[in-house]
Design a protein around this motif. Structure first.
Motif, PDB file in Angstrom:
ATOM      1  N   MET A 121     -11.029   7.897  26.824  1.00 36.77           N
ATOM      2  CA  MET A 121     -10.108   7.058  25.967  1.00 36.77           C
ATOM      3  C   MET A 121      -9.006   6.185  26.289  1.00 36.77           C
ATOM      4  O   MET A 121      -7.756   5.791  25.435  1.00 36.77           O
ATOM      5  N   ASP A 122      -7.901   7.548  27.115  1.00 33.75           N
ATOM      6  CA  ASP A 122      -6.694   6.420  27.791  1.00 33.75           C
ATOM      7  C   ASP A 122      -7.003   5.412  28.741  1.00 33.75           C
ATOM      8  O   ASP A 122      -6.044   4.643  28.772  1.00 33.75           O
ATOM      9  N   ARG A 123      -8.491   5.264  29.175  1.00 35.53           N
ATOM     10  CA  ARG A 123      -7.980   4.098  30.158  1.00 35.53           C
ATOM     11  C   ARG A 123      -9.041   2.780  29.684  1.00 35.53           C
ATOM     12  O   ARG A 123      -8.942   2.322  30.107  1.00 35.53           O
ATOM     13  N   ILE A 124      -9.120   3.259  28.361  1.00 35.85           N
ATOM     14  CA  ILE A 124     -10.154   2.252  27.570  1.00 35.85           C
ATOM     15  C   ILE A 124      -9.491   1.303  27.169  1.00 35.85           C
ATOM     16  O   ILE A 124      -8.200   1.475  26.852  1.00 35.85           O
ATOM     17  N   GLY A 125      -9.758  -0.098  26.528  1.00 32.98           N
ATOM     18  CA  GLY A 125      -8.666  -0.825  26.454  1.00 32.98           C
ATOM     19  C   GLY A 125      -7.411  -1.159  27.114  1.00 32.98           C
ATOM     20  O   GLY A 125      -6.906  -1.394  27.674  1.00 32.98           O
ATOM     21  N   ALA A 126      -6.872  -2.022  25.586  1.00 36.55           N
ATOM     22  CA  ALA A 126      -4.903  -2.556  26.707  1.00 36.55           C
ATOM     23  C   ALA A 126      -4.479  -2.386  25.614  1.00 36.55           C
ATOM     24  O   ALA A 126      -4.826  -2.384  24.414  1.00 36.55           O
ATOM     25  N   ASP A 127      -2.765  -2.297  25.675  1.00 36.27           N
ATOM     26  CA  ASP A 127      -2.109  -2.483  24.721  1.00 36.27           C
ATOM     27  C   ASP A 127      -1.782  -3.417  24.598  1.00 36.27           C
ATOM     28  O   ASP A 127      -1.472  -3.369  22.546  1.00 36.27           O
ATOM     29  N   THR A 128      -1.888  -4.587  25.112  1.00 33.30           N
ATOM     30  CA  THR A 128      -2.431  -6.307  23.866  1.00 33.30           C
ATOM     31  C   THR A 128      -3.634  -6.631  24.550  1.00 33.30           C
ATOM     32  O   THR A 128      -3.532  -6.504  25.741  1.00 33.30           O
ATOM     33  N   PRO A 129      -3.870  -6.824  23.888  1.00 39.76           N
ATOM     34  CA  PRO A 129      -5.078  -7.705  24.054  1.00 39.76           C
ATOM     35  C   PRO A 129      -4.744  -8.983  24.376  1.00 39.76           C
ATOM     36  O   PRO A 129      -4.333  -9.680  24.030  1.00 39.76           O
ATOM     37  N   CYS A 130      -5.878  -8.950  25.702  1.00 38.05           N
ATOM     38  CA  CYS A 130      -5.489 -10.334  26.285  1.00 38.05           C
ATOM     39  C   CYS A 130      -6.877 -10.928  26.916  1.00 38.05           C
ATOM     40  O   CYS A 130      -8.231 -10.301  26.887  1.00 38.05           O
ATOM     41  N   VAL A 131      -7.090 -12.867  27.020  1.00 36.05           N
ATOM     42  CA  VAL A 131      -7.890 -13.245  27.659  1.00 36.05           C
ATOM     43  C   VAL A 131      -7.021 -14.108  28.877  1.00 36.05           C
ATOM     44  O   VAL A 131      -6.162 -14.301  28.850  1.00 36.05           O
ATOM     45  N   LYS A 132      -8.684 -13.581  29.806  1.00 34.10           N
ATOM     46  CA  LYS A 132      -7.611 -14.294  31.577  1.00 34.10           C
ATOM     47  C   LYS A 132      -9.227 -14.940  31.839  1.00 34.10           C
ATOM     48  O   LYS A 132     -10.236 -15.000  31.291  1.00 34.10           O
ATOM     49  N   ALA A 133      -8.492 -16.315  32.179  1.00 34.83           N
ATOM     50  CA  ALA A 133      -9.663 -17.320  32.528  1.00 34.83           C
ATOM     51  C   ALA A 133      -9.281 -16.959  34.515  1.00 34.83           C
ATOM     52  O   ALA A 133      -8.312 -17.098  34.788  1.00 34.83           O
ATOM     53  N   TYR A 134     -10.086 -17.592  35.914  1.00 30.20           N
ATOM     54  CA  TYR A 134      -9.153 -18.219  36.603  1.00 30.20           C
ATOM     55  C   TYR A 134      -9.708 -19.373  36.623  1.00 30.20           C
ATOM     56  O   TYR A 134     -10.945 -20.158  36.924  1.00 30.20           O
ATOM     57  N   LEU A 135      -8.853 -19.952  38.387  1.00 27.11           N
ATOM     58  CA  LEU A 135      -8.503 -21.902  38.431  1.00 27.11           C
ATOM     59  C   LEU A 135      -8.615 -21.450  39.887  1.00 27.11           C
ATOM     60  O   LEU A 135      -7.288 -21.205  40.367  1.00 27.11           O
ATOM     61  N   ALA A 136      -9.343 -22.339  40.359  1.00 26.48           N
ATOM     62  CA  ALA A 136      -8.629 -22.532  41.659  1.00 26.48           C
ATOM     63  C   ALA A 136      -7.839 -23.318  42.466  1.00 26.48           C
ATOM     64  O   ALA A 136      -7.333 -24.321  41.788  1.00 26.48           O
ATOM     65  N   GLN A 137      -7.054 -23.066  42.980  1.00 29.91           N
ATOM     66  CA  GLN A 137      -5.569 -23.875  43.206  1.00 29.91           C
ATOM     67  C   GLN A 137      -5.537 -25.212  44.214  1.00 29.91           C
ATOM     68  O   GLN A 137      -5.896 -24.294  45.515  1.00 29.91           O
ATOM     69  N   LEU A 138      -6.200 -25.792  43.629  1.00 28.80           N
ATOM     70  CA  LEU A 138      -7.062 -27.678  44.063  1.00 28.80           C
ATOM     71  C   LEU A 138      -6.152 -28.375  43.808  1.00 28.80           C
ATOM     72  O   LEU A 138      -6.156 -28.282  42.782  1.00 28.80           O
ATOM     73  N   PRO A 139      -5.445 -29.496  43.909  1.00 29.58           N
ATOM     74  CA  PRO A 139      -5.262 -30.593  43.875  1.00 29.58           C
ATOM     75  C   PRO A 139      -6.038 -31.000  42.351  1.00 29.58           C
ATOM     76  O   PRO A 139      -5.483 -31.506  41.096  1.00 29.58           O
ATOM     77  N   GLU A 140      -6.897 -31.263  42.230  1.00 30.58           N
ATOM     78  CA  GLU A 140      -8.237 -31.906  41.380  1.00 30.58           C
ATOM     79  C   GLU A 140      -7.961 -31.060  40.326  1.00 30.58           C
ATOM     80  O   GLU A 140      -8.662 -31.207  39.096  1.00 30.58           O
ATOM     81  N   ASN A 141      -7.189 -29.628  40.500  1.00 28.95           N
ATOM     82  CA  ASN A 141      -7.259 -28.784  39.590  1.00 28.95           C
ATOM     83  C   ASN A 141      -5.750 -28.839  38.720  1.00 28.95           C
ATOM     84  O   ASN A 141      -5.880 -27.624  37.762  1.00 28.95           O
ATOM     85  N   GLU A 142      -5.330 -29.169  38.527  1.00 27.48           N
ATOM     86  CA  GLU A 142      -3.551 -29.160  38.287  1.00 27.48           C
ATOM     87  C   GLU A 142      -4.105 -30.164  37.191  1.00 27.48           C
ATOM     88  O   GLU A 142      -3.278 -29.381  35.849  1.00 27.48           O
ATOM     89  N   ALA A 143      -4.850 -30.875  36.736  1.00 17.88           N
ATOM     90  CA  ALA A 143      -4.876 -31.578  35.458  1.00 17.88           C
ATOM     91  C   ALA A 143      -5.756 -30.369  34.316  1.00 17.88           C
ATOM     92  O   ALA A 143      -5.021 -30.575  32.685  1.00 17.88           O
ATOM     93  N   THR A 144      -6.417 -29.955  34.725  1.00 18.21           N
ATOM     94  CA  THR A 144      -7.211 -28.877  33.995  1.00 18.21           C
ATOM     95  C   THR A 144      -6.354 -27.570  33.571  1.00 18.21           C
ATOM     96  O   THR A 144      -6.343 -26.873  32.435  1.00 18.21           O
ATOM     97  N   LEU A 145      -5.143 -26.965  34.320  1.00 15.59           N
ATOM     98  CA  LEU A 145      -3.891 -26.414  34.482  1.00 15.59           C
ATOM     99  C   LEU A 145      -3.033 -26.582  33.275  1.00 15.59           C
ATOM    100  O   LEU A 145      -2.867 -26.182  32.254  1.00 15.59           O
ATOM    101  N   ALA A 146      -2.383 -27.763  33.049  1.00 14.98           N
ATOM    102  CA  ALA A 146      -1.979 -28.742  32.406  1.00 14.98           C
ATOM    103  C   ALA A 146      -2.337 -28.664  31.303  1.00 14.98           C
ATOM    104  O   ALA A 146      -1.770 -28.280  30.500  1.00 14.98           O
ATOM    105  N   ALA A 147      -3.953 -28.351  31.192  1.00 14.61           N
ATOM    106  CA  ALA A 147      -4.672 -29.123  30.070  1.00 14.61           C
ATOM    107  C   ALA A 147      -4.408 -27.769  28.840  1.00 14.61           C
ATOM    108  O   ALA A 147      -4.483 -27.585  27.665  1.00 14.61           O
ATOM    109  N   ALA A 148      -4.739 -26.687  30.338  1.00 13.32           N
ATOM    110  CA  ALA A 148      -4.875 -25.540  29.335  1.00 13.32           C
ATOM    111  C   ALA A 148      -3.882 -24.765  28.691  1.00 13.32           C
ATOM    112  O   ALA A 148      -3.702 -24.351  27.845  1.00 13.32           O
ATOM    113  N   LYS A 149      -2.411 -25.699  29.261  1.00 11.28           N
ATOM    114  CA  LYS A 149      -1.105 -24.718  28.672  1.00 11.28           C
ATOM    115  C   LYS A 149      -1.619 -25.214  27.407  1.00 11.28           C
ATOM    116  O   LYS A 149      -0.723 -25.183  26.237  1.00 11.28           O
TER     117      LYS A 149
END
Length: 320
Positions: free
Chosen positions: A55-83
């Protein structure tokens, strides 16, 4: 290639709206970390299917959502849209706590997530006769062992865990030429496939997870075993009367590498599937549940012939 790792801190209640906001920004495929309380509640609700969790290894102190986006010039707009999407969500009155919605972006090196685990899964001699060989490894030029090729995929069972290894050792001792075998909770199919390679004539494999059916079938084919001698069924054998009738019969050997709670309920059913004197091999039992399983097997009419123990895990060889 490098990847942006976008992390949004939230609450359990905020996970869904955060995923919705990021989806609207053009992201998909999220990694979600729930709170320890929510993870523990899920485990308690599904307690039938597990015996031990740290039980000490399950879950997180602070719940979170993670997403991954390739570091490509065409993805900068998507990163900005996410923010921008998370900033808009932060300004809304949703009527429940969604936490700070703090967003951080880290740069990660690309990893082969699908294959990294393979470096830890190597050819594994088991007992006196078997060699479990990962599907991507070359067979040794000279070996007297029976080779069992395996790709576990998303199903349990590689042979590396004590519970599976002990079952395989018992199968070496008990499988007789021409035997009919029933594998309850087959996972990757490793036990029923091993039984066929060791001389059994026919095997029925059952699992509650539909993924296991596909993987077990693929692993069987990898070993030259097909539907004429290998029959895979999906369902909960404890509650599905139709499945119980479908697999009914008298088997020369029955094996169940599951958990104690399932074995306790399974024992009377398994007795009905066994020919007189047939071995019933059970594994996946932690030390704390061993006495309960012994009692359940005896109450169902089995005699216990042998026991194995390894690092807190137990397997029993009983007979009908």
């Amino acid at each position: 290639m490098k990847w942006y790792e976008i992390t949004v801190e939230t609450t359990d209640a905020g996970i869904e709206p955060v995923c919705g906001a990021l989806t609207g920004a053009g992201l998909s495929g999220f990694s979600i970390e729930e709170s320890r309380e929510r993870a523990a509640a899920f485990l308690n609700e599904s307690a039938l299917y597990w015996d031990f969790a740290d039980m000490d290894r399950i879950g997180a102190d602070t719940p979170c959502v993670k997403a991954y986006l390739a570091q490509l010039p065409e993805n900068e707009a998507t990163l900005a849209a996410a923010k921008a999407a998370i900033a808009r969500l932060r300004s809304l009155e949703l009527g429940f706590d969604v936490g700070t919605l703090a967003l951080t972006v880290a740069l990660r090196d690309e990893e082969d997530w699908a294959n990294n685990w393979k470096q830890y899964y190597k050819p594994l001699p088991i007992g006196d006769r078997l060699l479990v060989l990962p599907s991507w490894e070359e067979a040794p030029e000279k070996t007297a062992r029976t080779i069992l090729r395996l790709d576990p995929g998303m199903a349990f069972g590689t042979g590396a865990h004590h519970t599976t290894r002990m079952c395989l050792e018992y199968l070496e001792q008990t499988v007789r030429p021409g035997a009919e075998v029933l594998d309850l909770g087959c996972g990757s199919g490793i036990l029923s496939i091993a039984a066929l390679l060791l001389g059994a004539e026919d095997a029925v494999a059952v699992d509650i997870d539909p993924v296991a059916e596909r993987i077990a079938r693929e692993n069987a084919a990898m070993n030259g075993i097909y539907e004429a001698h290998y029959h895979i069924k999906t369902g909960d054998v404890l509650t599905d009367a139709g499945l119980q009738r479908l697999i009914e019969g008298k088997y020369d050997l029955v094996v169940a590498n599951i958990v104690a709670d399932v074995i306790l309920r399974l024992a009377p059913l398994a007795k009905g599937y066994c020919k007189p004197g047939a071995p019933f091999i059970v594994s996946g039992i932690i030390d704390e549940r061993l006495d309960e399983v012994r009692s359940a097997l005896r109450n169902a009419g089995f005699s216990i012939e042998d026991e194995k123990n390894a690092e807190g895990w137990n397997a029993l060889l009983s007979r009908a």
